[in-house]
Scaffold this active site. Structure first.
Site, short mmCIF file in Angstrom:
data_model
loop_
_atom_site.label_atom_id
_atom_site.label_comp_id
_atom_site.label_asym_id
_atom_site.label_seq_id
_atom_site.Cartn_x
_atom_site.Cartn_y
_atom_site.Cartn_z
N SER A 49 7.17 -23.84 -45.89
CA SER A 49 7.68 -25.27 -46.16
C SER A 49 7.90 -25.86 -44.65
O SER A 49 7.56 -26.95 -44.42
CB SER A 49 8.85 -25.05 -46.77
OG SER A 49 8.94 -24.46 -47.91
N THR A 50 8.15 -25.18 -43.79
CA THR A 50 8.50 -25.64 -42.52
C THR A 50 7.21 -26.08 -41.53
O THR A 50 7.12 -27.05 -41.10
CB THR A 50 9.19 -24.72 -41.51
OG1 THR A 50 10.61 -24.32 -41.86
CG2 THR A 50 9.34 -24.95 -40.30
N TYR A 138 8.22 -15.78 -52.39
CA TYR A 138 9.06 -16.72 -51.96
C TYR A 138 9.98 -17.41 -52.85
O TYR A 138 9.49 -18.22 -53.64
CB TYR A 138 8.24 -18.01 -51.22
CG TYR A 138 8.86 -18.80 -50.34
CD1 TYR A 138 10.05 -18.97 -50.16
CD2 TYR A 138 7.87 -19.98 -49.69
CE1 TYR A 138 10.76 -20.09 -49.43
CE2 TYR A 138 8.51 -20.88 -48.87
CZ TYR A 138 9.79 -21.04 -48.86
OH TYR A 138 10.40 -22.17 -47.82
N LYS A 167 11.40 -13.70 -49.58
CA LYS A 167 11.91 -14.45 -48.78
C LYS A 167 13.06 -15.20 -49.69
O LYS A 167 12.54 -16.17 -50.48
CB LYS A 167 10.87 -15.44 -48.28
CG LYS A 167 11.38 -16.55 -47.21
CD LYS A 167 10.22 -17.28 -46.83
CE LYS A 167 10.65 -18.31 -45.75
NZ LYS A 167 11.38 -19.26 -46.35
N THR A 169 15.34 -18.26 -49.82
CA THR A 169 15.89 -19.37 -49.20
C THR A 169 16.74 -19.89 -50.64
O THR A 169 16.25 -20.88 -51.38
CB THR A 169 14.63 -20.29 -49.20
OG1 THR A 169 13.88 -19.62 -48.15
CG2 THR A 169 15.11 -21.43 -48.40
N GLY A 191 16.89 -17.03 -46.03
CA GLY A 191 15.89 -18.04 -45.71
C GLY A 191 16.66 -19.28 -44.75
O GLY A 191 16.04 -20.31 -44.56
N ASP A 193 18.88 -20.90 -42.30
CA ASP A 193 19.24 -20.54 -41.09
C ASP A 193 20.90 -20.66 -40.71
O ASP A 193 21.54 -19.64 -40.17
CB ASP A 193 18.81 -21.60 -40.06
CG ASP A 193 17.09 -21.48 -40.11
OD1 ASP A 193 16.55 -21.17 -41.09
OD2 ASP A 193 16.45 -22.06 -39.22
N GLU A 194 21.50 -21.50 -41.40
CA GLU A 194 22.95 -21.85 -41.13
C GLU A 194 23.82 -20.70 -41.79
O GLU A 194 24.89 -20.73 -41.33
CB GLU A 194 23.32 -23.12 -41.73
CG GLU A 194 23.17 -23.30 -43.06
CD GLU A 194 21.93 -23.88 -43.87
OE1 GLU A 194 21.73 -24.33 -44.66
OE2 GLU A 194 20.78 -23.74 -42.78
N SER A 210 13.49 -22.18 -39.61
CA SER A 210 12.77 -23.08 -39.04
C SER A 210 13.11 -23.45 -37.74
O SER A 210 12.72 -23.57 -36.80
CB SER A 210 12.79 -24.37 -39.98
OG SER A 210 13.97 -24.74 -40.03
#
Length: 296
Positions: A49-50, A138, A167, A169, A191, A193-194, A210
């Protein structure tokens, strides 16, 4: 059996740079991969996706696989995202990744048509059986409406031992923890980051993200601090990263990440339409953010 240890850690979801003619920029792919290798990342997730993978043709995605593999020089783990709506195209990309020496393939579930659970599972079985590489599912329900659960995952992993990971997300960290209780003991990646610390606390083996493209050192720091038991330090670094992530969300995540890398000396170009260009305000703010990171 596959060596799961090589899949753990911090893996940037590689951004795809474009040149002035809107072609995949091989020189910038090389520079971006080497920039992150120097920081100590454990591998790369390519064409996801990124990486605007679903805005690339399958030929462009296979070119991207080639450029990333050449830059990596066998130094870290490579996962090729081959997911798309057409199974035969996904298989073609999976075979290309295998020829190029990738360590695994991954795929988002097929989308748009509202496929049945059995159709989705068969899509994964067909791709996995087409190559000798392990498969990482994913799980990205916000993007395609398919929310992988433990029962379905157990069925898929039992069907074919090439399934080795997920993965994940989604903000559902309970589901992440449940995957880690499976008999197959899958590799599970955080998945979002935050919430990397949150994912690690619920059993994630690492992260694919990402923002790792330009601030991998922060996520390596989080990962190492958490594994050493220094949770306070891991949380403090997560807070630092999240201050930046909040700005990326405000101005557009992928365009912002690309612009920061432009400022650091890696020509990334804009995102593909229908993504919109970064605003002037965003460029001004993000140029200041870039100053805290080493240039390429």
């Amino acid at each position: 059996m596959y060596d799961k240890e090589k899949f753990k850690g911090v893996l940037p979801a590689l951004l795809t740079p474009f040149d002035k003619n809107d072609k995949v920029n091989a020189k910038s792919v090389d520079k971006l991969v080497k920039y992150n290798l120097a920081k100590g990342v454990n591998g790369f997730y390519v064409g996801g996706s990124t990486g605007e993978g679903l805005l690339l043709t399958k030929e462009e995605r296979m070119d991207l696989f080639e450029y990333a593999a050449a830059a990596n020089e066998g130094k870290s783990t490579l996962i090729a995202h081959v997911g798309t709506i057409c199974t035969s195209h996904a298989i073609e990309m999976a075979k290309a990744a295998e020829r190029l020496g990738y360590d695994a393939i991954s795929a988002v579930a097929p989308y748009y048509y509202g496929f049945t659970p059995q159709q989705r599972k068969q899509y994964y079985y067909d791709i996995a059986s087409s190559v000798d590489l392990p498969m990482i599912i994913y799980n990205f329900p916000a993007a395609n409406g398919f929310n992988l659960d433990k029962g379905t995952a157990e069925e898929m992993f039992a069907h074919n031992d090439k399934f080795i990971g997920i993965k994940h997300t989604t903000a559902d960290l309970f589901a992440l923890q449940q995957f880690k209780t499976m008999k197959a003991d899958p590799i599970v990646y955080n998945g979002f980051d935050e919430m990397f610390v949150g994912g690690l606390s619920m059993g994630a083996d690492g992260g694919i993200g990402s923002t790792y493209n330009f601030m991998a050192e922060k996520f390596i720091g989080i990962y190492n601090a958490f594994r050493s038991g220094d949770i306070a330090k891991a949380c403090a670094i997560q807070t630092e990263a999240n201050e930046i992530i909040a700005l990326l969300i405000k101005y557009g995540v992928f365009a912002s990440e690309k612009y920061i890398l432009d400022c650091l000396g890696i020509e990334m170009g804009p995102c593909r339409k229908p993504f919109l260009p970064l605003s002037e305000e965003g460029r001004t703010v993000l140029a200041e953010v870039a100053k805290q990171f080493a240039k390429a």
